[in-house]
Design a protein around this motif. Structure first.
Motif, PDB file in Angstrom:
ATOM      1  N   SER A   1       0.814  -1.219   0.000  1.00  0.00           N
ATOM      2  CA  SER A   1       0.000   0.000   0.000  1.00  0.00           C
ATOM      3  C   SER A   1       0.846   1.268   0.000  1.00  0.00           C
ATOM      4  CB  SER A   1      -0.909   0.000   1.213  1.00  0.00           C
ATOM      5  OG  SER A   1      -0.129   0.127   2.381  1.00  0.00           O
ATOM      6  N   LYS A   2       1.959   1.229   0.714  1.00  0.00           N
ATOM      7  CA  LYS A   2       2.765   2.438   0.822  1.00  0.00           C
ATOM      8  C   LYS A   2       3.455   2.746  -0.494  1.00  0.00           C
ATOM      9  CE  LYS A   2       5.932   4.408   4.278  1.00  0.00           C
ATOM     10  NZ  LYS A   2       6.795   4.074   5.412  1.00  0.00           N
TER      11      LYS A   2
ATOM     12  N   PRO B   1       1.196   4.272  -4.522  1.00  0.00           N
ATOM     13  CA  PRO B   1       1.119   5.633  -5.065  1.00  0.00           C
ATOM     14  C   PRO B   1       2.419   6.073  -5.718  1.00  0.00           C
ATOM     15  CG  PRO B   1       0.371   5.587  -2.790  1.00  0.00           C
ATOM     16  CD  PRO B   1       0.941   4.254  -3.078  1.00  0.00           C
ATOM     17  N   ARG B   2       3.532   5.634  -5.136  1.00  0.00           N
ATOM     18  CA  ARG B   2       4.837   6.009  -5.713  1.00  0.00           C
ATOM     19  C   ARG B   2       5.027   5.343  -7.061  1.00  0.00           C
ATOM     20  NH1 ARG B   2       3.668   7.046  -0.447  1.00  0.00           N
ATOM     21  NH2 ARG B   2       5.048   8.672   0.293  1.00  0.00           N
TER      22      ARG B   2
ATOM     23  N   ARG C   1       3.096   7.092  -9.550  1.00  0.00           N
ATOM     24  CA  ARG C   1       3.741   8.350  -9.917  1.00  0.00           C
ATOM     25  C   ARG C   1       4.870   8.103 -10.918  1.00  0.00           C
ATOM     26  NH1 ARG C   1       4.666  13.558  -7.997  1.00  0.00           N
ATOM     27  NH2 ARG C   1       2.432  13.619  -7.772  1.00  0.00           N
TER      28      ARG C   1
ATOM     29  N   MET D   1      -5.114   7.597  -8.063  1.00  0.00           N
ATOM     30  CA  MET D   1      -4.785   8.663  -7.131  1.00  0.00           C
ATOM     31  C   MET D   1      -5.781   9.805  -7.285  1.00  0.00           C
ATOM     32  SD  MET D   1      -0.811   9.005  -6.485  1.00  0.00           S
ATOM     33  CE  MET D   1      -0.176   9.133  -8.114  1.00  0.00           C
TER      34      MET D   1
ATOM     35  N   LEU E   1     -12.412  13.171  -2.036  1.00  0.00           N
ATOM     36  CA  LEU E   1     -12.897  11.857  -1.598  1.00  0.00           C
ATOM     37  C   LEU E   1     -14.241  11.997  -0.905  1.00  0.00           C
ATOM     38  CD1 LEU E   1      -9.763  10.142  -0.058  1.00  0.00           C
ATOM     39  CD2 LEU E   1     -10.919   9.571  -2.177  1.00  0.00           C
TER      40      LEU E   1
ATOM     41  N   VAL F   1     -12.182   9.142   6.033  1.00  0.00           N
ATOM     42  CA  VAL F   1     -11.750  10.424   5.500  1.00  0.00           C
ATOM     43  C   VAL F   1     -11.903  11.520   6.553  1.00  0.00           C
ATOM     44  CG1 VAL F   1     -12.243  12.154   3.762  1.00  0.00           C
ATOM     45  CG2 VAL F   1     -12.261   9.745   3.143  1.00  0.00           C
TER      46      VAL F   1
ATOM     47  N   ILE G   1      -4.405  15.511   6.714  1.00  0.00           N
ATOM     48  CA  ILE G   1      -4.019  15.566   5.315  1.00  0.00           C
ATOM     49  C   ILE G   1      -4.531  16.841   4.675  1.00  0.00           C
ATOM     50  CG2 ILE G   1      -4.155  14.373   3.110  1.00  0.00           C
ATOM     51  CD1 ILE G   1      -4.639  11.815   4.550  1.00  0.00           C
TER      52      ILE G   1
ATOM     53  N   ASP H   1      -3.539  17.252  -1.215  1.00  0.00           N
ATOM     54  CA  ASP H   1      -2.638  16.105  -1.289  1.00  0.00           C
ATOM     55  C   ASP H   1      -3.225  15.010  -2.157  1.00  0.00           C
ATOM     56  OD1 ASP H   1      -0.478  16.859   0.060  1.00  0.00           O
ATOM     57  OD2 ASP H   1      -1.027  15.959   1.975  1.00  0.00           O
ATOM     58  N   LEU H   2      -2.343  14.406  -2.932  1.00  0.00           N
ATOM     59  CA  LEU H   2      -2.794  13.251  -3.692  1.00  0.00           C
ATOM     60  C   LEU H   2      -2.822  12.043  -2.762  1.00  0.00           C
ATOM     61  CD1 LEU H   2      -0.958  13.611  -7.078  1.00  0.00           C
ATOM     62  CD2 LEU H   2      -3.375  13.842  -6.629  1.00  0.00           C
ATOM     63  N   VAL H   3      -3.903  11.297  -2.827  1.00  0.00           N
ATOM     64  CA  VAL H   3      -3.981  10.102  -1.996  1.00  0.00           C
ATOM     65  C   VAL H   3      -4.493   8.948  -2.829  1.00  0.00           C
ATOM     66  CG1 VAL H   3      -4.428  11.355   0.127  1.00  0.00           C
ATOM     67  CG2 VAL H   3      -6.338  10.600  -1.275  1.00  0.00           C
ATOM     68  N   MET H   4      -4.244   7.764  -2.326  1.00  0.00           N
ATOM     69  CA  MET H   4      -4.802   6.572  -2.947  1.00  0.00           C
ATOM     70  C   MET H   4      -5.680   5.920  -1.895  1.00  0.00           C
ATOM     71  SD  MET H   4      -2.656   3.731  -5.011  1.00  0.00           S
ATOM     72  CE  MET H   4      -2.341   4.502  -6.555  1.00  0.00           C
ATOM     73  N   ARG H   5      -6.875   5.598  -2.295  1.00  0.00           N
ATOM     74  CA  ARG H   5      -7.793   4.996  -1.332  1.00  0.00           C
ATOM     75  C   ARG H   5      -7.951   3.522  -1.665  1.00  0.00           C
ATOM     76  NH1 ARG H   5     -12.735   6.386   1.616  1.00  0.00           N
ATOM     77  NH2 ARG H   5     -13.773   4.396   1.831  1.00  0.00           N
ATOM     78  N   TYR H   6      -7.691   2.701  -0.685  1.00  0.00           N
ATOM     79  CA  TYR H   6      -7.774   1.254  -0.901  1.00  0.00           C
ATOM     80  C   TYR H   6      -9.078   0.734  -0.330  1.00  0.00           C
ATOM     81  CZ  TYR H   6      -2.775   1.674  -1.725  1.00  0.00           C
ATOM     82  OH  TYR H   6      -1.554   2.028  -2.205  1.00  0.00           O
TER      83      TYR H   6
ATOM     84  N   PRO I   1       1.993   3.083   6.223  1.00  0.00           N
ATOM     85  CA  PRO I   1       1.892   4.520   5.959  1.00  0.00           C
ATOM     86  C   PRO I   1       1.379   5.261   7.191  1.00  0.00           C
ATOM     87  CG  PRO I   1       0.811   3.239   4.238  1.00  0.00           C
ATOM     88  CD  PRO I   1       1.173   2.288   5.310  1.00  0.00           C
TER      89      PRO I   1
ATOM     90  N   GLN J   1      -8.450   1.954   3.442  1.00  0.00           N
ATOM     91  CA  GLN J   1      -7.332   2.757   3.941  1.00  0.00           C
ATOM     92  C   GLN J   1      -7.044   3.864   2.943  1.00  0.00           C
ATOM     93  OE1 GLN J   1      -5.877   2.262   6.816  1.00  0.00           O
ATOM     94  NE2 GLN J   1      -6.372   0.156   7.365  1.00  0.00           N
TER      95      GLN J   1
ATOM     96  N   VAL K   1      -3.929   6.291   1.642  1.00  0.00           N
ATOM     97  CA  VAL K   1      -2.477   6.471   1.712  1.00  0.00           C
ATOM     98  C   VAL K   1      -2.096   7.701   0.907  1.00  0.00           C
ATOM     99  CG1 VAL K   1      -0.260   5.491   1.118  1.00  0.00           C
ATOM    100  CG2 VAL K   1      -2.046   4.024   2.007  1.00  0.00           C
TER     101      VAL K   1
END
Lengths: 353, 228, 557
Positions: free
Chosen positions: B106-107, B110-111, B114, B194, B200, B206, B213, B217-222, C146, C164, C166
């Protein structure tokens, strides 16, 4: 207009062939333009060949085969690579410094190409032969650092920025020993005109078993030659001095943000620069286009490719020094040595001649 | 993209991934202007496909176990460069192909997204190993993305844990073949995209994160339950 | 700090000829000791959450426990527990566990960070995954997951299906104002998580002062694959064994031994001698493969991309992998060990295998000479590596550094010899140490360890060749399902290519472990990176990272 030793330049030859009047500035300009186009194409073709040769040479050093599927010996990779890179999406990141970002690749590629204007390549291929030829070559070759700074600073990327700062520091540290060592050749030859420097090297130094060894300055003054080769490696940014690029530390340095056409220009510029360095080495130390049997231009190409091979060799086998060590080697080592070399040469030339 | 995201609840995952606009990565404005496909453009397309299929710069990109086998693929014995695909570029701006060699968590997702976005079109992705197919042996982990396709479109999957270098070479060769034939990955829509945090839906999570946050900010929601 | 205090010359408390006298140690702790637990290889001393520092400091300074190997956190039905696994660098068989229970309502415990620097990251991990908070901890943040993660996944009431969010914050805009300090002329730079030098997905938050590193903070968790959770979901007998291969994925096979050793000691399983020889040989081949890779990638960092050295190192690694493939059937994820032995004998025909392996060993000295010619005797290489990335022995011990990193700092610590297992005690080999403490010393240690491993493999081959055919027992009798007694706890470690790889298992009477904790050497070694590279140049930061030879699969697990 022409000195006693100077051969006719390419524009003059062309004017003769095409029946152009050399006294008419317009026609003279046309002749010079055609000549430049010819030389430029020759050098760019050379550099395009690098795309293939570089990979093959590296592969040879590392026991691999490298490209062999695309065309004979993989040679068509040159077409494929070039067209593919040109056809990629051109990404211009946000907040880049626009004119500088666009100009930098141009500056880098063209500055190196400019240098070839005065290099005598044999068979009368030399666009111009000014009296200050050597000074001109060094001047345009160092224009590249300007391109690097522009690229690094304009990219809005910290890695690029670091890379360009490194490039400036490196070029400052190595330009001076490079020029000073070049000057020692000038002292020998007594002229800055490149064609005369070449001509001065055609005399026989000594005869070894019936083989006449020409008085190339690499033989006359090997110390200066070694110094010059080392400084040249730093000047063109190859291992062990490739720290402005250092892919493992700062990704690709000043190139990090460039894609597509701009990247092609930077990539080409880098290798034209390597070839310009090689051409300077050839002209100053290896007798220029002189050589037996084969025509001059072929010898010239063989010599610059030999120097290129040397840069690839060091790239494969030598570790990269650290930036502070590089500066130290430059200012404390090379500069001192090159001044010693200069003084020594002056004394020898003064006493002997 | 984000409008498509909202519909993932009702569509099956596969449908959602297929989405619209599949297969239009090569369509140039020039061809749109012509409306149809004139002969000269067809030939040109063919040439361009050959070019793209013959030579590729890889992204120097290592994630996990598979990256070791990937290095072996570049190295002496297997020598991926024979196929014109052995130049690793460390900057994504200069790469054509991204080999995703390993588990995505998960961490990192997003990278990775990108990095993928930073690559210039046309770009291709080779998913290396089981982890990029489904999460592999780590699928049941709380932190593991169930396949690279959740995040970026993948052209070729090379199964194995890790795939042998030969398998990866086969995958790359297969990709080159597909590119040369003008085929591209049909996958253009991903469940995890993202988004800006402010956009969101305001659910419990959230709201809980709202003061941590920044809206931009760009975030990814799982949504783990939606994953296959 | 205890660093400056001179070490006691008198014999350490609690040491007897045949191991530790736990009563004497208990007496040393006095009132702080609440209770004593029996663990399989050691004893657990239970202390109160607010006495942690006192107890640990006493044990460290007076009983000589200078190595905090690991911190395990777990949640029981009624309480949380942190266990500090203490050892001695002089003799790792002297073990002690300090157990700190905390209540479920208020899981706060005192941090051991003041006593052992290495506890810093271990406690952050405990907080991240289990949810115990540590008082006085300098930096109580999540480490693997994260920052915006909800819940503690190894806790009992974690809901794995909850969504979640991130963020991508660190990379939003590298030139953003808040990244620049106001009063200095430093520059913040993100190295990674996608960066050619990080050998995987590590993120270094680096502050540069010109070319010099003013501060570096490793940010890990980009490959956190929930290995501990997955191992807890698997049965002892067969299901766990494939996972260790994926921790340190450069020298895979040795990791299997860590689980095998822990589980075999836990369930009291014997391993036939023949299998031990096979294990020893395959583990050492694997170590060689790992060290070749370390050498190659270090060359990548110092030389530049895809140079000759790098390729040669991979050429040799390839051969080691081939041999292992012949033996186990897989190039990397061998899954060769079984509880109570190994899965297969040598491949048939045996002679071919012996010949192939001996060829490899015979060629090795010449190849190593070549490496020494090209790498270690290269002057530029020496200039780059000598006296850079210095890790003093005291600091290394503080951070719990083990393996080639510790041995490069002159710490004579190798579990193969000090806490013997397998067939190592019967064989003739040496532990390599270098006193340089720098990048160069670490490279030298790895290269010499390859030679030592070759010696071990050679001897194993001799043994295997002469082994009588009817005594080739591969596995001992092991029950189909293994159900250790409830509440048995074990912490045991082996020496893998990167250092001390420890496994903590607590059983709850079922066929799956209730808590499975991995102590990875890279995790502790990486923690020392700031200590080694602050004040150095960027290039040295990269080289130091390379010489630490961390494997992210093992750091993040």
């Amino acid at each position: 207009m022409t000195g006693p030793l100077q051969a006719t330049t390419l524009p003059e030859t062309l004017s003769g062939l095409l029946g152009l009047n050399t006294n008419d500035p317009l026609q003279w300009f046309l002749a010079a333009l055609i000549a430049s186009a010819l030389v430029g194409t020759l050098m760019l073709t050379n550099t395009a060949l690098v795309i293939w040769a570089k990979r093959k040479i590296t592969a040879a050093f590392t026991d691999r085969i490298a490209i062999n599927r695309v065309g004979p010996f993989g040679l068509l990779i040159i077409v494929a690579d070039a067209v593919r890179l040109l056809s990629k999406e051109l990404i211009v990141p946000d907040e880049v410094d626009r004119p500088a970002y666009d100009l930098a690749p141009l500056v880098l590629a063209s500055s190196a190409l400019l240098g070839f204007a005065v290099i005598p390549m044999g068979n009368g291929i030399q666009i111009a032969d000014p009296e200050t030829g050597l000074a001109y070559v060094f001047a345009v070759a160092s224009l590249a650092s300007l391109g690097l700074v522009m690229a690094g600073y304009a990219s809005n990327n910290k890695y690029s920025f670091l890379g360009s700062l490194r490039a400036v520091a490196q070029n400052l540290a190595y330009e001076i020993p490079l020029v000073l060592t070049g000057v020692s050749v000038v002292i020998f030859a007594g002229t800055l005109r490149l064609s005369e420097i070449v001509a001065a090297q055609s005399e026989t130094l000594f005869t070894l078993g019936g083989l006449a060894i020409p008085s190339w300055y690499a033989f006359v003054n090997p110390f200066a030659f070694v110094l010059f080769m080392a400084a040249n490696l730093a000047e063109v940014g190859r291992n062990p001095f490739d720290i402005p690029e250092a892919p493992n530390e700062i990704v690709a340095g000043y190139m990090t943000e460039y894609s597509s056409v701009y990247f092609v220009l930077l990539y080409l510029g880098e290798f034209i620069h390597v070839f310009l360095g090689a051409a300077i080495v050839t002209t100053l130390f290896l007798g220029g286009p002189a050589g037996p049997v084969l025509p001059g231009i072929v010898w010239f190409l063989i010599k610059i490719w030999a120097v290129f091979l040397f840069t690839q060799w060091t790239r494969s086998a030598v570790p990269r020094v650290r930036i502070d060590q590089l500066i130290e080697i430059g200012w404390k080592g090379m500069l001192v040595l090159s001044i010693a070399n200069l003084v020594l040469t002056a004394v020898i030339v003064g006493v002997l001649v | 993209m984000s409008s498509n995201d909202k519909t993932t609840d009702t569509l099956s995952t596969q449908d959602a991934r297929m989405g619209q606009g599949a297969d239009d990565r090569f369509n140039s404005p020039l061809r749109e202007a012509f409306g149809s496909t004139p002969f000269i453009l067809t030939k040109f397309d063919k040439f361009m496909n050959w070019v793209r299929g013959s030579s590729m710069f890889m992204l120097q990109f290592g994630i996990a176990c598979c990256s070791i086998e990937m290095i072996h693929t570049y190295a002496i014995k297997h020598d991926l460069d024979r196929f014109g695909a052995g130049v690793p570029r460390s900057s994504p701006r200069q790469a054509d192909v991204m080999i995703v060699p390993g588990t995505i968590v998960s961490k990192f997702a997003p990278r990775m997204k990108r990095v993928y976005d930073q690559m210039p079109e046309p770009k291709f992705v080779v998913g290396m190993g089981s982890c990029t197919i489904s999460g592999g042996p780590f699928q049941e982990g709380y932190n593991v993305i169930k396949g690279a396709e959740e995040v970026i479109p993948v052209d070729i999957h090379v199964p194995g844990c890790p795939p042998r270098p030969e398998a990866l070479i086969y995958g790359v060769a297969k990709l080159q073949e597909r590119v040369a034939n003008g085929e591209s990955a049909p996958v253009t829509v991903k469940p995890y995209e993202m988004e800006q945090f402010g956009d969101l839906e305001q659910d419990e999570i959230v709201q809980k994160l709202a003061d941590q946050i920044d809206e931009d900010d760009l975030v990814m929601r799982y949504n783990w339950t939606d994953s296959p | 700090m205890s660093l400056e205090e001179p070490r006691d010359a008198k014999p350490e408390i609690g040491v007897t000829d045949d191991g530790l006298d736990y009563d004497a140690l208990a007496a040393l702790l006095g009132d702080t000791l609440l209770d004593r637990e029996d663990h399989v290889t050691t004893e657990g001393f239970v202390v109160r959450p607010d006495d942690v520092q006192d107890a640990l400091r006493t044990l460290k300074q007076e009983a000589g426990f200078d190595h905090c190997s690991c911190v395990t956190a777990q949640e029981y039905q009624d309480r949380y527990e942190s266990i500090y696994h203490l050892k001695k660098y002089d003799d790792p068989t002297h073990e002690l566990s300090v157990v700190v229970p905390t209540s479920r309502d208020d899981p706060v415990s005192q941090s051991a960070n003041d006593v052992y620097r290495t506890a810093d990251w271990h406690e952050r991990e405990a907080y991240d995954l289990v949810g115990i908070e540590y008082e006085d901890h300098p930096d109580m943040r999540r480490i693997l997951l994260p920052e915006t993660w909800q819940g503690h996944p190894l806790g009992r009431d974690y809901d794995q299906t909850q969504p979640q969010v991130v963020t991508l914050r660190e990379h939003a805009n590298p030139l953003q104002e808040d990244h620049m300090a106001d009063d200095t002329d430093t520059m913040f730079i993100n190295v990674g998580p996608h960066h050619p030098a990080t050998h995987g997905v590590l993120h270094l938050k680096t502050v540069l002062d010109g070319e010099q590193v003013a501060d570096v903070e490793p940010d890990i968790g980009y490959l956190h694959r929930c290995e501990e959770q997955l191992c807890q979901q698997c049965t002892y007998r067969h299901q766990i064994m494939p996972y260790p291969d994926r921790w340190d994925y450069t020298a895979n096979l040795i990791n299997e031994w860590s689980y095998a050793r822990a589980a075999e000691t836990l369930a009291d399983i014997d391993v036939p001698e023949y299998a031990q020889v096979l294990r020893t040989m395959s583990a050492e081949l694997s170590r060689m493969a790992g060290h070749f890779l370390a050498l190659g990638t270090f060359a990548l960092d110092v030389y530049g991309e895809f140079t000759a050295i790098f390729q040669y190192a991979f050429r040799d690694r390839e051969i080691a992998q081939d041999i292992l493939e012949d033996l186990t059937g897989q190039r990397m994820m061998h899954n060769y060990f079984r509880l109570g032995g190994v899965v297969w004998d040598l491949p048939n025909p045996r002679e071919e295998f012996f010949e192939k392996t001996r060829d490899f060993l015979d060629d090795l000295p010449a190849k190593l000479d070549e490496y020494h010619d090209m790498i270690t005797s290269n002057e530029i290489f020496q200039v780059r590596c000598v006296n850079t990335g210095v890790l003093e022995p005291d600091v290394a011990k503080e951070y719990g550094a083990t393996g080639p990193v510790a041995r490069g700092s002159g710490i004579d610590y190798d579990l193969r010899r000090d806490d013997p297992y397998g067939y190592y005690p019967e064989l003739d080999w040496d532990v390599v140490t270098e006193d340089g403490c720098d990048n160069y010393a670490r490279v030298l240690v790895r290269m010499q360890e390859v030679e030592e491993s070759a010696k071990i493999v050679e001897q194993c081959l001799d043994l295997l060749e002469d082994w009588p055919e009817d005594e080739r027992t591969l596995q001992s009798n092991v029950p189909r399902t293994i159900k250790p007694e409830p509440d048995t706890e074990i912490y045991s470690a082996i020496e893998n290519a990167k250092g001390e790889l420890g496994i903590y298992i607590r059983s709850d009477g079922t066929d799956k472990p209730a808590r499975f904790k991995i102590r990875s050497p890279s995790f502790s070694n990486l923690q020392a990176l700031p200590e080694m590279s602050n004040g150095e140049y960027v290039a040295d930061l990269i080289a130091t990272l390379g010489s630490l030879d961390i494997i992210l699969g093992e750091v993040d697990r």
